[in-house]
Design an enzyme around this catalytic site. Sequence first.
Site, mmCIF file in Angstrom:
data_model
loop_
_atom_site.group_PDB
_atom_site.id
_atom_site.type_symbol
_atom_site.label_atom_id
_atom_site.label_comp_id
_atom_site.label_asym_id
_atom_site.label_seq_id
_atom_site.Cartn_x
_atom_site.Cartn_y
_atom_site.Cartn_z
ATOM 1 N N PRO A 195 0.796 -1.209 0.000
ATOM 2 C CA PRO A 195 0.000 0.000 0.000
ATOM 3 C C PRO A 195 0.831 1.261 0.000
ATOM 4 O O PRO A 195 1.546 1.539 0.946
ATOM 5 C CB PRO A 195 -0.757 -0.103 1.308
ATOM 6 C CG PRO A 195 -0.002 -1.101 2.132
ATOM 7 C CD PRO A 195 1.145 -1.585 1.350
ATOM 8 N N GLU A 196 0.715 2.000 -1.042
ATOM 9 C CA GLU A 196 1.199 3.376 -1.042
ATOM 10 C C GLU A 196 -0.041 4.257 -0.962
ATOM 11 O O GLU A 196 -1.142 3.763 -0.764
ATOM 12 C CB GLU A 196 2.035 3.650 -2.304
ATOM 13 C CG GLU A 196 3.228 2.703 -2.420
ATOM 14 C CD GLU A 196 4.100 2.961 -3.632
ATOM 15 O OE1 GLU A 196 4.256 4.122 -4.000
ATOM 16 O OE2 GLU A 196 4.622 1.988 -4.208
ATOM 17 N N ARG A 250 21.774 18.147 -0.584
ATOM 18 C CA ARG A 250 21.723 16.692 -0.358
ATOM 19 C C ARG A 250 22.347 15.960 -1.537
ATOM 20 O O ARG A 250 22.012 16.209 -2.690
ATOM 21 C CB ARG A 250 20.270 16.242 -0.165
ATOM 22 C CG ARG A 250 19.547 16.921 0.993
ATOM 23 C CD ARG A 250 20.047 16.476 2.349
ATOM 24 N NE ARG A 250 19.884 15.064 2.598
ATOM 25 C CZ ARG A 250 18.811 14.526 3.190
ATOM 26 N NH1 ARG A 250 17.807 15.294 3.568
ATOM 27 N NH2 ARG A 250 18.745 13.234 3.406
ATOM 28 N N ARG A 271 2.559 -10.191 6.795
ATOM 29 C CA ARG A 271 3.912 -9.944 7.283
ATOM 30 C C ARG A 271 3.940 -9.164 8.584
ATOM 31 O O ARG A 271 4.995 -9.063 9.220
ATOM 32 C CB ARG A 271 4.725 -9.223 6.198
ATOM 33 C CG ARG A 271 4.916 -10.108 4.974
ATOM 34 C CD ARG A 271 5.600 -9.387 3.838
ATOM 35 N NE ARG A 271 7.000 -9.138 4.141
ATOM 36 C CZ ARG A 271 7.822 -8.465 3.328
ATOM 37 N NH1 ARG A 271 7.358 -7.984 2.179
ATOM 38 N NH2 ARG A 271 9.064 -8.286 3.643
ATOM 39 N N HIS A 293 -4.371 -14.702 9.012
ATOM 40 C CA HIS A 293 -3.761 -13.380 9.176
ATOM 41 C C HIS A 293 -4.790 -12.274 9.393
ATOM 42 O O HIS A 293 -4.466 -11.098 9.269
ATOM 43 C CB HIS A 293 -2.879 -13.064 7.974
ATOM 44 C CG HIS A 293 -1.757 -14.047 7.797
ATOM 45 N ND1 HIS A 293 -0.811 -14.291 8.764
ATOM 46 C CD2 HIS A 293 -1.454 -14.878 6.773
ATOM 47 C CE1 HIS A 293 0.043 -15.215 8.340
ATOM 48 N NE2 HIS A 293 -0.332 -15.587 7.132
#
Length: 270
Positions: free
Chosen positions: A2-3, A152, A109, A90
């Site tokens: 999921p983004e 950076r 997970r 799960h």
Amino acid sequence: MPELPEVETTVRGLARYLEGERIARVTLNRADLRRPFPPDLVQVLTGARVTGLGRRAKYGLIHSDREQTMVFHLGMSGRWRIEPEAPDRHDHLVLETGSGYVLALNDARRFGSVDLVPTAALDTWNAFAALGPEPLGDGLTPGHLHRAFAGRLAPIKQLLLDQTIVAGLGNIYVCEALFRSGIRPDKPAGRVSRAALARLVPAIQDVLGESIAAGGSTIRDYAQPNGELGYFAASWQVYGREGEACSCGAPVLRRVQGGRSTFWCRKCQK
DNA sequence: CTAGAGTCCTGCCCGC
DNA sequence: TGCGGGCAGGACTCTA
């Protein structure tokens, strides 16, 4: 999984079953995901009414009339299953609504998390206070990125995954946005031109917006809560396409940056 | 401060 | 068919 687009799709799917509903029963099937569940989660949510849903970065928000918001993060493999036909090993947290709907937070997970945060203090909550701007809000501008990247040397790919710079991007959409804006993923962030950043911002917004419209990207186990598959994966131009031909004809390349796979085109991205 | 490596966990896919 | 290795959408902690 999921983004930002997948979390947004998840939240919209959940809203159809939860908005205005009373939570009749809360079942915890284990004590923790990445972190322990809040000790008072069951007590606070049982009998509460859901007053609204929302999203911040990759976090989903379930607001309740107990002045507490349940904040969930789906990690890599988290998903909500609506009205599951059979229990799954799960399914770690199960909500039953007053109307009899069953919603299961499933996370093989267990990199995800669930927290309970006072609704009035959400903005200052630890995990939220340091987040960068929402990419689909007003805060993400070329100027913001220019300031955040100044000096950076780290590759722009890695800094775009830093949630304190922009909140909600993950590996897929960073690869896709860099491709769309023609920026090499290994370019030192501080050396990316203003013109390139001016292309990057709309590229990020477009790719996220298009994905949300498509119901997100389904890979492996991700589906929208109603079980429908998001179909944005079919629109990936580089992610997961190592060795395939880019639209320019050159092969899509893969390399590892910061332990994550980056997909890109040497010819299209400078 | 920055950068890089390692860690958490399960499941799937590939090659042998 | 079994087994080992590699890989996976994320984010934290530790070290230098």
